[in-house]
Scaffold this active site. Structure first.
Site, PDB file in Angstrom:
ATOM      1  N   THR A 197       1.031  -1.064  -0.248  1.00 25.66           N
ATOM      2  CA  THR A 197      -0.065  -0.121  -0.060  1.00 25.66           C
ATOM      3  C   THR A 197       0.888   1.218  -0.109  1.00 25.66           C
ATOM      4  OG1 THR A 197      -1.540  -1.120   1.487  1.00 25.66           O
ATOM      5  CG2 THR A 197      -1.941   1.226   1.101  1.00 25.66           C
ATOM      6  N   HIS A 250      -2.671  -2.707  -5.183  1.00 29.37           N
ATOM      7  CA  HIS A 250      -1.743  -3.960  -5.535  1.00 29.37           C
ATOM      8  C   HIS A 250      -2.504  -5.169  -5.421  1.00 29.37           C
ATOM      9  CE1 HIS A 250      -1.972  -4.812  -1.148  1.00 29.37           C
ATOM     10  NE2 HIS A 250      -1.716  -3.585  -1.082  1.00 29.37           N
TER      11      HIS A 250
HETATM   12  C1  GP9 Z   1      -2.303  -0.690   6.169  1.00 27.32           C
HETATM   13  C2  GP9 Z   1      -2.701  -0.847   5.203  1.00 27.32           C
HETATM   14  C3  GP9 Z   1      -2.405  -2.347   4.631  1.00 27.32           C
HETATM   15  O1  GP9 Z   1      -2.204   0.512   7.020  1.00 27.32           O
HETATM   16  O2  GP9 Z   1      -2.451  -0.050   4.328  1.00 27.32           O
HETATM   17  O3  GP9 Z   1      -1.138  -2.213   4.103  1.00 27.32           O
HETATM   18  P1  GP9 Z   1      -0.735  -3.434   3.223  1.00 27.32           P
HETATM   19  O4  GP9 Z   1      -0.331  -4.563   4.018  1.00 27.32           O
HETATM   20  O5  GP9 Z   1      -1.703  -3.629   2.339  1.00 27.32           O
HETATM   21  O6  GP9 Z   1       0.607  -2.739   2.525  1.00 27.32           O
HETATM   22 MN    MN Z   2      -2.808  -2.686   0.473  1.00 29.27          MN
END
Ligand code: GP9
Ligand code: MN
Length: 624
Positions: A295, A470
């Site tokens: 993310t 993603h």
């Molecule tokens: C955590 C959320 C998820 O705050 O954005 O993160 P990810 O594991 O998808 O990178």
């Molecule tokens: Mn994510």
């Protein structure tokens, strides 16, 4: 047994110091840092995590000579206690742990300095109790002075290493990919202990420092020329169409394009998004370009039109760089810029990075009312998240640029029974099976949000950009995936095509809509949006292209070097045509070269922190 006993009593002071520091850390974790655990194993990790570093740290004190040895043990206790205490003070103010750059970022500490008196409590003196006790033991000669060390240092260092590895493997079992993925300070402290965390932080920071030192202002001139040579003019019909409007970005967790306009067990997976697409610009060949930073990488790419790192998370490693990010730009143009995301603010180092990107406000988990009932998996359910966000949104001055980061459709895709609107899929992968109902739930949450935007009267004045952050289903689930997609197998070509994520631009009141097949990626969002808002990007350093630009070359470069265009897919050292047939490498060569060159130039900016040189006199001179 006897020998162990006598070895321990020979180093009585040492072992007492280790024990006290371990106990003290644990008490601070619970009372000072409010670290909670979900199960007994996590609690156990919390209790034992200071041990390995304490054993090693105090072993260094033993290297001093004779009488000094015992005194150094107390001195080291004092150093460790101070480290804990500085973290405690910092935590009381920022609810976060110290990092090296923060120590050097004076603005942060100035905030702290003025309120330091308010942050100290009388009870903090209790942190010195063990030190006083150890000092009394030495002064009253109740501990032996160790004159000659034998093999103790080697044994203790080995013991520390073994303890650390044991600690790490239990923690990794509890939190897979702890060091490479879960870049959250609280998680790190929770799992490897505060001292080890500081060593790890030091390592990460030193890595990113070195290349910065050797960079100079001439580097930026070359990179800037490179990026600007790729500039494409906007579509005049769309340029400025959203001028003066609010921008709502929605980061759709783990959403991939293969579920759009698709069904599972005969049911639509994303009925609302399918409907929205009919009334929007929808990019069907849009790719995520993230790597380990997930993310956070997608956020970085979208806000900067630069690539993230090929390993780790740029949010974590280069959070202190100078950027010319979209939020900062829009904020300077009079928009209010913010992020809404109900997670711990230090997750992905967001609290620090968002300052570097120029966000005016971050509404983190503390802005939300999160309870057992309204949470699942990673936290607040998406429906509740959007619902509670509406008030926050209305509290902002307009026009605003606000990013919403959804969470429910996150691995391992857990959902309460009452929120399951469609049945799970039936394959050998529980992950893929559960994915469909959580995607369906997220789709519903976004639908509710659109209704709430309409009810609140903000809808008409806002443009919406929705994108998948993603992939959600990794290649480990290829067998199940081939079953779902009705294919014999998932080839590297298919895997690359599966990296497509939805990208929707919805402009209320705009009478055109289209499904566009231009190939693009997250890196293109910034120039696209800037043009819609009526800002020229001619002088910007971007690695993406406006997706609406008539001369867009229709190309996406993924972080692993894969390249996709209208005609080819290059991945895994193989060149394919768009039907997935292998073709000769020459057909891919020019695009591979361009892709690598983009990645390399973008990396140079990040590693050299080159944007800090922009606007410097030397650069202006060299440009003339
Ligand atoms: C955590 C959320 C998820 O705050 O954005 O993160 P990810 O594991 O998808 O990178
Ligand atoms: Mn994510």
């Amino acid at each position: 047994m006897e020998r162990i006993k006598s070895a321990i009593s020979r180093l009585k002071l040492y072992w007492l110091a280790v024990l006290f520091l371990t106990i003290k850390s644990y008490i601070l974790y619970k009372v000072g840092f409010n670290i909670s655990s979900d199960n007994m194993l996590q609690e156990f990790i919390l209790i034992i995590n200071p041990l390995s570093s304490a054993v090693l740290f105090f072993a260094i004190a033993l290297l001093f000579k004779h009488r000094l040895r015992n005194i150094m043990i107390v001195a080291f206790s004092l150093i460790a206690t101070m480290l804990l205490y500085f973290n405690l003070l910092y935590y009381r103010f920022f609810t976060d742990f110290l990092t090296l750059p923060v120590l050097f970022q004076t603005s942060n500490l100035n905030d702290l300095g003025s309120s330091i008196v308010g942050l100290t409590h009388a009870a903090d003196l209790l942190l010195l109790v063990d030190l006083i006790f150890l000092t009394v033991l030495i002064a009253t000669k109740r501990v032996p002075a160790v004159h000659r060390l034998k093999r103790e240092p080697i044994i203790l260092v080995s013991l520390a290493v073994v303890m650390f590895l044991a600690n790490l493997s239990i923690a990794q079992a509890e939190r897979p990919q702890l060091l490479s993925r879960s870049f959250d300070r609280e998680l790190l402290v929770k799992n490897i202990g505060i001292l080890n965390y500081h060593v790890y932080d030091g390592y990460i920071q030193s890595q990113s420092r070195a290349q910065r030192v050797f960079a100079d202002s001439s580097d930026i001139v070359e990179v800037k020329n490179y990026a600007q040579a790729n500039h494409k003019d906007p579509d005049p019909e769309l340029f400025g169409i959203a001028e003066g409007k609010n921008v709502v970005m929605i980061s759709l967790e783990s959403l991939q394009t293969f579920v759009i306009n698709n069904t599972v067990n005969g049911e639509e997976v994303t009925p609302f998004l399918n409907e929205l697409i009919e009334d929007s610009y929808y990019f069907e060949n849009f790719y995520h370009q993230t790597a380990q930073g997930k993310t956070s990488d997608s956020e970085f790419i979208v806000d900067n039109s630069m690539f993230g790192r090929d390993s780790g998370s740029v949010f974590f490693t280069h959070g202190g760089n100078d950027y010319n990010a979209l939020p900062e730009f829009l904020s300077n143009e009079g928009m209010y810029t913010s992020v809404m995301h109900s997670n711990n603010k230090s997750f992905w180092n967001r609290d620090i990075m968002y300052q570097s990107l120029g966000y005016d406000q971050f509404f983190d988990v503390n802005s939300y009312d999160v309870t057992e009932e309204n949470s699942v998996g990673w936290g607040l359910k998406d429906v509740d998240f959007f619902e509670q966000s509406i008030d926050l949104l209305q509290s902002q001055p307009e026009p605003f640029y606000t990013k919403f980061i959804t969470l429910t459709n996150h691995f391992p895709f857990e959902l309460d029974e009452e929120d399951k609107m469609i049945d799970e899929y039936d394959s050998n992968s529980g992950t893929l099976n559960r994915f469909f109902p959580t995607v369906r739930y997220m789709d519903h949450a976004v639908e509710r949000f659109f209704e709430e935007m309409k009810e609140s009267g903000m809808y008409e004045d806002t443009i919406f950009i929705l994108y998948g952050d993603h992939y959600g289903i990794s290649e480990n689930h290829n067998r199940a995936m081939s079953q779902y997609l009705d294919k014999d197998e998932i080839t590297p070509f298919d895997s690359t095509q599966l990296q497509r994520v939805p990208m929707i631009v919805h402009i209320p009141g705009h009478d055109k809509s289209e499904t566009i097949s231009t190939v693009g990626g997250q890196i293109d969002v910034k120039p696209t949006l800037m043009h819609l808002l009526g800002h020229s990007t001619r002088n910007e350093i971007h690695f993406g292209t406006d997706l609406f630009a008539p001369e867009n070359e229709s190309r996406a470069v993924l972080r692993n070097g894969s390249v996709i265009t209208d005609d080819i897919v290059y991945t895994n050292n193989t060149c394919y045509d768009k039907q997935g047939e292998e073709i000769e490498m020459e057909s891919c060569d020019p695009d591979i070269e361009k892709g690598l060159s983009d990645l390399e130039h973008s990396d140079r900016i990040i590693y050299g922190d080159l944007l800090r040189f922009l606007d410097s006199e030397e650069v202006e001179e060299q440009e003339e």
